[in-house]
Design an enzyme around this catalytic site. Structure first.
Site, PDB file in Angstrom:
ATOM      1  N   GLU A  42     -11.457 -30.905  47.897  1.00  0.00           N
ATOM      2  CA  GLU A  42     -10.196 -31.391  48.464  1.00  0.00           C
ATOM      3  C   GLU A  42      -9.475 -30.285  49.236  1.00  0.00           C
ATOM      4  O   GLU A  42      -8.844 -30.550  50.247  1.00  0.00           O
ATOM      5  CB  GLU A  42      -9.294 -31.978  47.377  1.00  0.00           C
ATOM      6  CG  GLU A  42      -9.792 -33.313  46.847  1.00  0.00           C
ATOM      7  CD  GLU A  42     -10.003 -34.366  47.939  1.00  0.00           C
ATOM      8  OE1 GLU A  42      -9.322 -34.311  48.982  1.00  0.00           O
ATOM      9  OE2 GLU A  42     -10.865 -35.240  47.759  1.00  0.00           O
ATOM     10  N   TYR A 125      -0.749 -33.875  48.696  1.00  0.00           N
ATOM     11  CA  TYR A 125      -1.982 -34.609  49.012  1.00  0.00           C
ATOM     12  C   TYR A 125      -3.118 -34.195  48.066  1.00  0.00           C
ATOM     13  O   TYR A 125      -3.738 -35.036  47.418  1.00  0.00           O
ATOM     14  CB  TYR A 125      -2.410 -34.380  50.483  1.00  0.00           C
ATOM     15  CG  TYR A 125      -3.858 -34.718  50.666  1.00  0.00           C
ATOM     16  CD1 TYR A 125      -4.261 -36.049  50.756  1.00  0.00           C
ATOM     17  CD2 TYR A 125      -4.841 -33.723  50.643  1.00  0.00           C
ATOM     18  CE1 TYR A 125      -5.597 -36.388  50.837  1.00  0.00           C
ATOM     19  CE2 TYR A 125      -6.182 -34.048  50.717  1.00  0.00           C
ATOM     20  CZ  TYR A 125      -6.558 -35.375  50.818  1.00  0.00           C
ATOM     21  OH  TYR A 125      -7.881 -35.708  50.870  1.00  0.00           O
ATOM     22  N   ASP A 143      -2.723 -38.749  53.234  1.00  0.00           N
ATOM     23  CA  ASP A 143      -3.073 -37.873  54.347  1.00  0.00           C
ATOM     24  C   ASP A 143      -2.944 -38.694  55.630  1.00  0.00           C
ATOM     25  O   ASP A 143      -2.430 -39.819  55.603  1.00  0.00           O
ATOM     26  CB  ASP A 143      -4.483 -37.295  54.164  1.00  0.00           C
ATOM     27  CG  ASP A 143      -5.561 -38.364  54.335  1.00  0.00           C
ATOM     28  OD1 ASP A 143      -5.220 -39.568  54.286  1.00  0.00           O
ATOM     29  OD2 ASP A 143      -6.730 -37.996  54.520  1.00  0.00           O
TER      30      ASP A 143
END
Ligand code: SF4
Length: 366
Positions: A42, A125, A143
């Site tokens: 991520e 996020y 996002d």
């Protein structure tokens, strides 16, 4: 014609998860719920294209297979493994967070999005993406893809740059989160945004949510989301000086916020002309020096563009340099250099190889 009723959040979620089960994209970082791996992917995915991340993720894991291995590494090793991905603060924060998890937290990652956000480099996020994928916490990972898809699904026509609209989109995202499979739902929304509900030109004909989508039914999906134009990045002229001495080239470690900790050639920011280049190298090679222009390059950062002219100069003595190294070919290859230096590095390699070849010929002639 009967009036159309867009789908409820529950229907949208079910339909999209069914679509995801058949059409999800395969990536090396998918199919795991191991927090270290999810966190790593991520962070890499935040500012880098999904297709680019795959090979980097695998190499990075081969070097640092778990959080303890990453915590033990030096910052330079981490930056080297990150070389080419850009946005190097991510790598520095990743390293800091690994040391925190391996040390203070005894190797155990925080298990909620709120706690994950306390790790260096983990914003809203990433925290939501990690918590939903690794721990099934029902939070939307907002996002660009999710903001776009959700603004279209629910026909949000206000500027998504404003905090109140962001909140509205977040709440709509939250309403789509199932009690189980929240991670899959986030990834399904991302995949839909990346393959069908594309920026500018959504491919609504192929979309599994056509019947649920308010903007498809009532509006103009291509015009969404509404975003105020960004300011164009600042253009900066940069003289890049390759200073050679005794088969080596001078590299310095950046202290400035942009690209901090990475190695660059001597740079003069603000002027790319030969006089600026000369001024920059004079400090290291005061006498009888001249510079020769050998190329040009351009690099686009988020807020800045470097318009570079590349110069070669030669010094007669390798003066010691604070925060710098005189690098031979091998050192040049092993130190972390930013992508912005790619053309200059290539030019430096060329010169060093020619010089090494020349030396061999000289030796043979003796
Ligand atoms: Fe996006 Fe079109 Fe699908 Fe609506 S119908 S979600 S605009 S691709």
């Amino acid at each position: 014609m009967t009036a159309h009723h867009p789908g409820t959040p529950g229907q949208i979620t079910r339909r999209l998860l069914a679509w995801y089960d058949r059409h999800q994209r395969a990536f090396p970082f998918r199919g795991t719920r191991e927090p270290y791996r999810v966190w790593l992917s991520e962070i890499m995915l935040q500012q880098t294209r999904t297709e680019t991340v795959g090979p980097y993720y695998e190499c990075f894991l081969a070097l640092f297979p778990d959080v303890h291995a990453l915590a033990r590494a030096s910052e330079q090793e981490v930056l080297k493994a990150w070389e080419g991905l850009g946005y190097y603060n991510r790598a520095r924060n990743l390293h800091k967070a690994a040391r925190l998890v391996a040390g203070e937290l005894q190797g155990i990652f925080p298990t909620t999005s709120a706690k994950l956000r306390q790790l260096p480099g983990v914003g809203p996020y990433a925290a939501a993406a990690i918590a939903s994928i690794a721990y099934d916490e029902p939070v939307p990972a907002m996002d660009g893809n999710l903001n776009r898809v959700i603004s279209r699904l629910f026909l949000v026509e206000e500027d998504i740059g404003t905090p109140s609209v962001r909140r509205q989109l977040y709440d709509l995202g939250l309403s789509l989160m199932p009690a189980r499979r929240a991670g899959d739902m986030n990834q399904a929304l991302m995949d839909l945004g990346a393959t069908i509900c594309l920026p500018g030109t959504p491919d609504c004909a192929r979309c599994p949510l056509q019947a649920d989508c308010k903007s498809f039914q009532e509006g103009d999906p291509a015009s969404l989301p509404v975003m105020q134009a960004k300011r164009p990045p600042r253009q900066v002229d940069v003289a890049v000086c390759l200073l050679f001495c005794d088969g080596k080239v001078l590299l310095v470690r950046r202290q400035e916020a942009l690209l901090r900790g990475l190695y660059v050639f001597l740079l003069h920011e603000g002027d790319a002309g030969p006089a600026a280049a000369l001024m920059r190298v004079r400090r290291f090679a005061p006498r009888n020096i001249f510079v020769e222009e050998v190329g040009a390059a351009r690099h686009v950062f988020t807020h800045r563009v470097w318009n570079m002219r590349i110069y070669v100069a030669r010094a007669t003595a390798c003066l010691p340099v604070k925060d710098g190294v005189w690098a031979d070919l091998e050192t040049l290859a092993s130190l972390p250099l930013p992508v912005a230096m790619r053309a200059a590095k290539q030019a430096a390699r060329q010169v060093l190889m020619e010089e090494a070849g020349g030396l061999r010929i000289d030796k043979a002639a003796e």
